[in-house]
Every structure is written in C-alpha cells, then in structure tokens.
Design an enzyme around this catalytic site. Structure first.
Site, PDB file in Angstrom:
ATOM      1  N   HIS A  51      12.876   4.859  -7.931  1.00 31.09           N
ATOM      2  CA  HIS A  51      12.663   5.930  -9.057  1.00 31.09           C
ATOM      3  C   HIS A  51      13.381   5.370 -10.185  1.00 31.09           C
ATOM      4  O   HIS A  51      13.066   5.498 -11.195  1.00 31.09           O
ATOM      5  CB  HIS A  51      13.239   7.253  -8.710  1.00 31.09           C
ATOM      6  CG  HIS A  51      12.545   7.905  -7.587  1.00 31.09           C
ATOM      7  ND1 HIS A  51      13.262   8.006  -6.155  1.00 31.09           N
ATOM      8  CD2 HIS A  51      11.559   8.309  -7.344  1.00 31.09           C
ATOM      9  CE1 HIS A  51      12.421   8.647  -5.356  1.00 31.09           C
ATOM     10  NE2 HIS A  51      11.139   8.938  -6.083  1.00 31.09           N
ATOM     11  N   GLN A  76       1.417  19.520  -0.786  1.00 35.10           N
ATOM     12  CA  GLN A  76       0.917  18.204  -0.273  1.00 35.10           C
ATOM     13  C   GLN A  76       1.622  17.899   1.141  1.00 35.10           C
ATOM     14  O   GLN A  76       1.460  16.768   1.423  1.00 35.10           O
ATOM     15  CB  GLN A  76       1.478  17.124  -1.213  1.00 35.10           C
ATOM     16  CG  GLN A  76       2.837  16.779  -1.413  1.00 35.10           C
ATOM     17  CD  GLN A  76       3.225  15.867  -2.539  1.00 35.10           C
ATOM     18  OE1 GLN A  76       2.985  16.084  -3.883  1.00 35.10           O
ATOM     19  NE2 GLN A  76       3.350  14.457  -2.251  1.00 35.10           N
ATOM     20  N   GLY A 162       5.049   4.648  -8.064  1.00 31.22           N
ATOM     21  CA  GLY A 162       5.389   3.378  -7.639  1.00 31.22           C
ATOM     22  C   GLY A 162       4.028   2.877  -6.626  1.00 31.22           C
ATOM     23  O   GLY A 162       3.129   3.658  -6.148  1.00 31.22           O
ATOM     24  N   GLU A 163       4.082   1.550  -6.504  1.00 36.26           N
ATOM     25  CA  GLU A 163       2.754   0.787  -5.782  1.00 36.26           C
ATOM     26  C   GLU A 163       2.971   1.143  -4.085  1.00 36.26           C
ATOM     27  O   GLU A 163       2.208   0.871  -3.492  1.00 36.26           O
ATOM     28  CB  GLU A 163       2.703  -0.474  -6.041  1.00 36.26           C
ATOM     29  CG  GLU A 163       2.216  -0.815  -7.337  1.00 36.26           C
ATOM     30  CD  GLU A 163       1.851  -2.337  -7.587  1.00 36.26           C
ATOM     31  OE1 GLU A 163       2.249  -3.248  -6.546  1.00 36.26           O
ATOM     32  OE2 GLU A 163       1.431  -2.724  -8.572  1.00 36.26           O
ATOM     33  N   GLN A 168      -1.874   6.749  -3.451  1.00 37.79           N
ATOM     34  CA  GLN A 168      -1.698   7.870  -4.336  1.00 37.79           C
ATOM     35  C   GLN A 168      -1.910   7.540  -5.751  1.00 37.79           C
ATOM     36  O   GLN A 168      -2.641   8.161  -6.591  1.00 37.79           O
ATOM     37  CB  GLN A 168      -0.252   8.297  -4.109  1.00 37.79           C
ATOM     38  CG  GLN A 168       0.204   9.185  -5.370  1.00 37.79           C
ATOM     39  CD  GLN A 168       1.612   9.545  -4.936  1.00 37.79           C
ATOM     40  OE1 GLN A 168       1.899  10.756  -4.300  1.00 37.79           O
ATOM     41  NE2 GLN A 168       2.650   9.345  -5.549  1.00 37.79           N
ATOM     42  N   LEU A 199      11.749   0.833  -0.044  1.00 40.30           N
ATOM     43  CA  LEU A 199      12.484   1.994  -0.440  1.00 40.30           C
ATOM     44  C   LEU A 199      11.543   3.521  -0.458  1.00 40.30           C
ATOM     45  O   LEU A 199      10.574   3.267  -0.867  1.00 40.30           O
ATOM     46  CB  LEU A 199      13.057   2.124  -1.688  1.00 40.30           C
ATOM     47  CG  LEU A 199      14.166   1.091  -2.177  1.00 40.30           C
ATOM     48  CD1 LEU A 199      15.286   1.218  -3.222  1.00 40.30           C
ATOM     49  CD2 LEU A 199      15.122   0.894  -0.793  1.00 40.30           C
ATOM     50  N   SER A 201      12.372   7.835   0.437  1.00 42.25           N
ATOM     51  CA  SER A 201      13.111   8.904   0.532  1.00 42.25           C
ATOM     52  C   SER A 201      13.106   9.344   2.174  1.00 42.25           C
ATOM     53  O   SER A 201      14.059   9.859   2.625  1.00 42.25           O
ATOM     54  CB  SER A 201      12.864  10.272  -0.205  1.00 42.25           C
ATOM     55  OG  SER A 201      12.493   9.940  -1.382  1.00 42.25           O
ATOM     56  N   ARG A 202      12.150   8.865   2.921  1.00 39.72           N
ATOM     57  CA  ARG A 202      11.947   9.040   4.181  1.00 39.72           C
ATOM     58  C   ARG A 202      13.058   8.022   5.092  1.00 39.72           C
ATOM     59  O   ARG A 202      13.336   8.383   6.169  1.00 39.72           O
ATOM     60  CB  ARG A 202      11.037   8.828   4.760  1.00 39.72           C
ATOM     61  CG  ARG A 202       9.821  10.115   4.431  1.00 39.72           C
ATOM     62  CD  ARG A 202       8.506   9.689   4.648  1.00 39.72           C
ATOM     63  NE  ARG A 202       7.449  10.758   3.938  1.00 39.72           N
ATOM     64  CZ  ARG A 202       7.034  11.841   4.346  1.00 39.72           C
ATOM     65  NH1 ARG A 202       7.463  12.205   5.602  1.00 39.72           N
ATOM     66  NH2 ARG A 202       6.281  12.644   3.945  1.00 39.72           N
TER      67      ARG A 202
HETATM   68  O1  PAF Z   1       5.068  10.261  -5.002  1.00 40.68           O
HETATM   69  C1  PAF Z   1       5.741  11.435  -4.828  1.00 40.68           C
HETATM   70  O2  PAF Z   1       6.980  11.525  -5.157  1.00 40.68           O
HETATM   71  C2  PAF Z   1       4.697  12.916  -5.087  1.00 40.68           C
HETATM   72  O3  PAF Z   1       3.573  12.679  -4.458  1.00 40.68           O
HETATM   73  C3  PAF Z   1       4.405  13.165  -6.586  1.00 40.68           C
HETATM   74  C4  PAF Z   1       3.565  11.894  -7.239  1.00 40.68           C
HETATM   75  C5  PAF Z   1       5.536  13.350  -7.392  1.00 40.68           C
HETATM   76  C6  PAF Z   1       3.674  14.422  -6.516  1.00 40.68           C
HETATM   77  O4  PAF Z   1       4.405  15.406  -5.996  1.00 40.68           O
END
Ligand code: PAF
Length: 296
Positions: A51, A76, A162-163, A168, A199, A201-202
């Site tokens: 990030h 989501q 991010g790629e 997404q 990297l 968060s999981r």
């Molecule tokens: O990649 C993420 O963290 C999420 O999918 C996003 C794009 C913030 C949408 O909630």
C-alpha cells in the site's frame, strides 16, 4: 458558492479522517477547483509495504492530493469467518498515511456505505465468474460496487490498484471503460518479500511452515516465466512441477491468459496466474510472461 475549506476538512502535512461521504466529496471538489488532481488509493486497511508503494506512486502523478480509503467491504467476502478475521487497525493505518504524506483518509462505517434498503450492485460480466470468481461467487460484484461508490464519493482523477490482484485491476479498468468513468485506473507492480512472496494482508495468517510453503507460488511463476520462450505448455508444466513438489499446498488454479485475461496467445504478451490454499489461507499471485519469444 463552495464553502472554503477549514483545517478540519484538510490539513496539508497532517491527516484528516473523514467518515461522511458528502463532506469528503465537498473537500475533494474544492481541491480540484483549486487546481489539484485527486488520486485515490482504495484499501481495506491493514496497510503494508504494498500500500505504501501505491501511495508513493500516487505522489508521482502530477500535482496530486492523495486520498486513502480504508473500508473492509462486507459485500466482497464469501465466508463470514473470513470477513470477521480480516485485520482492522485504523490508528495504525492513519499512521502509515501520515508517514507517506497522504492527507485524506476515508473510513466510513458499513451502515454509511450500505444503508438499509440498498439493492443495486454492479455486474462484472463473464470475467467476474472466472479464475478468482469461480471459487468466490459474488466477489467481483462486491468489489466493483464498492469501488464505484468510492469513485462517486471521492471523484478521483486517478485510482491506483496493485497488480497482485490482477483480475481485480483488469475488471476495474474494464468498468471504467465500459461505464465511461472519468478516472484513470493505474496498475502498480506487486511488492514482494526478499524470498519472492507477494505482500498481502493475508500473509499474517500463515504459520512458520505455511509461510515457507507459500513461497512456492512466486517460485513457480518465476520458474514458468524462465521457459516462456518454449511456449505455453512448457510454462504451465514447469510451474506446476514446482507447486506439486510442495506438501500442504492445495492448488486452485494455474492459468496462462492474455494480458486482458482473455485466452492466452500462442506468442507474445501473456499473464501467468496462480491461486492456492496454504492451510486455511488462500493466496494469489501472477507475473507477466512473453510467450514464444525465442521462436521469433
Ligand atoms: O484490493 C482491495 O483491498 C479491495 O478489493 C478494494 C479494491 C479496496 C475494494 O474493497
């Protein structure tokens, strides 16, 4: 006439956390009227080096004020348990924004983003049920809906993703094109640990031994891309051999696609994508590959 901004709206050099969409929209509108570009970095918090890279890239774009959204989007997530265990620490996230000079944070409540009675969602189209979408039904409808809402609140000139979440990124780019959204969608390369692990968060959910197994994802992608001159079959079988050698890794998919995630070409630019479960944690990764370059 637009009301002038106060230091409670926006303080250059500080961080202002906004909870109210209308107020933030007034702030970004005033900044745009003053000649600034707005760059949005949408996140679900738990900010890490990936990030930080997005925020830094946002600063590189011209004359930008960076807005970071921190919102764990319930629509989501498939499994309730996954949503519940998602890490949340707004104070730590705000501190990262302060260090990275992102002066505006949007951290709405769930009830603000989804008031009782909300019904309308975005349909991601056929790509939304492939790859990630095949094992996470409804995931991309949730992503596109929330991203579209964030775009409507912030009205950004740029939005950075991010790629690592390549599908997404593709779907958000497609949404912007198909729905005439006046925001440039910018992809930023994946940030990796020194051993190659992308990297995420999981990653914090991985035990020590799972963390070791998880490096097989990036290792497989690298091994596959090294033989890309030999064509698709060589790429897939080489990557697969690396994954198969790791016990406790439950492969979901390993696929070669075109850069827009259509069918892979025989020669030329492609994307190699992988998803696997390591213990109870689902991980994804991808790299660009140039197929058949050696045949030219
Ligand atoms: O990649 C993420 O963290 C999420 O999918 C996003 C794009 C913030 C949408 O909630």
């Amino acid at each position: 006439m637009t009301k002038p901004l106060t230091k409670d709206d926006y303080t250059p050099g500080g961080v202002t956390v906004h909870r109210d969409p209308e107020r933030l929209r007034r702030v970004t509108r005033a900044l745009r009227s003053a000649g600034r570009n707005i760059a949005l970095v949408p996140t679900m918090g738990a900010l890490h080096e990936g990030h930080r890279r997005l925020i830094r890239e946002a600063h590189v774009l011209q004359n930008t004020v960076v807005v970071v959204s921190v919102f764990v989007n319930p629509t989501q997530f498939g499994e309730a348990a996954d949503l519940e265990r998602y890490p949340r620490d707004l104070d730590a996230d705000v501190e990262v924004c302060r260090q990275e000079r992102a002066p505006l944070v949007f951290a709405p409540e769930v009830a603000t983003m989804y008031p009782a009675g909300s019904q309308v969602t975005l349909d991601p189209g056929p790509l939304g049920s492939e790859l990630e979408g095949a094992s996470r039904p409804g995931h991309f409808a949730g992503v596109l809906t929330v991203v579209s809402k964030l775009f409507n609140v912030v009205q950004p000139d740029y939005a950075l993703f991010g790629e690592k979440d390549y599908q997404q990124l593709s779907l958000i780019g497609r949404m912007a094109t198909d729905l005439n959204v006046p925001t440039a969608v910018v992809g930023v390369p994946t940030v990796r640990e020194s051993d190659g692990l992308a990297l995420s968060s999981r990653n914090r959910f991985l035990s020590e031994s799972e963390r070791e197994s998880a490096t097989a994802l990036s290792a497989a992608l690298v091994a596959g891309s090294h033989v890309s001159a030999l064509g698709a079959e060589a790429v897939l079988s080489t990557a697969r051999a690396t994954l198969d050698a790791v016990p406790g890794l439950d492969l979901d998919y390993l696929e070669l696609r075109a850069p827009d995630l259509g069918p892979a070409p025989v020669n030329g630019d492609a994307r190699l994508l992988v998803a696997a479960r390591v213990g109870s944690t689902r991980l994804i990764d991808n790299v660009p590959v140039l197929l058949g370059a050696g045949d030219e």
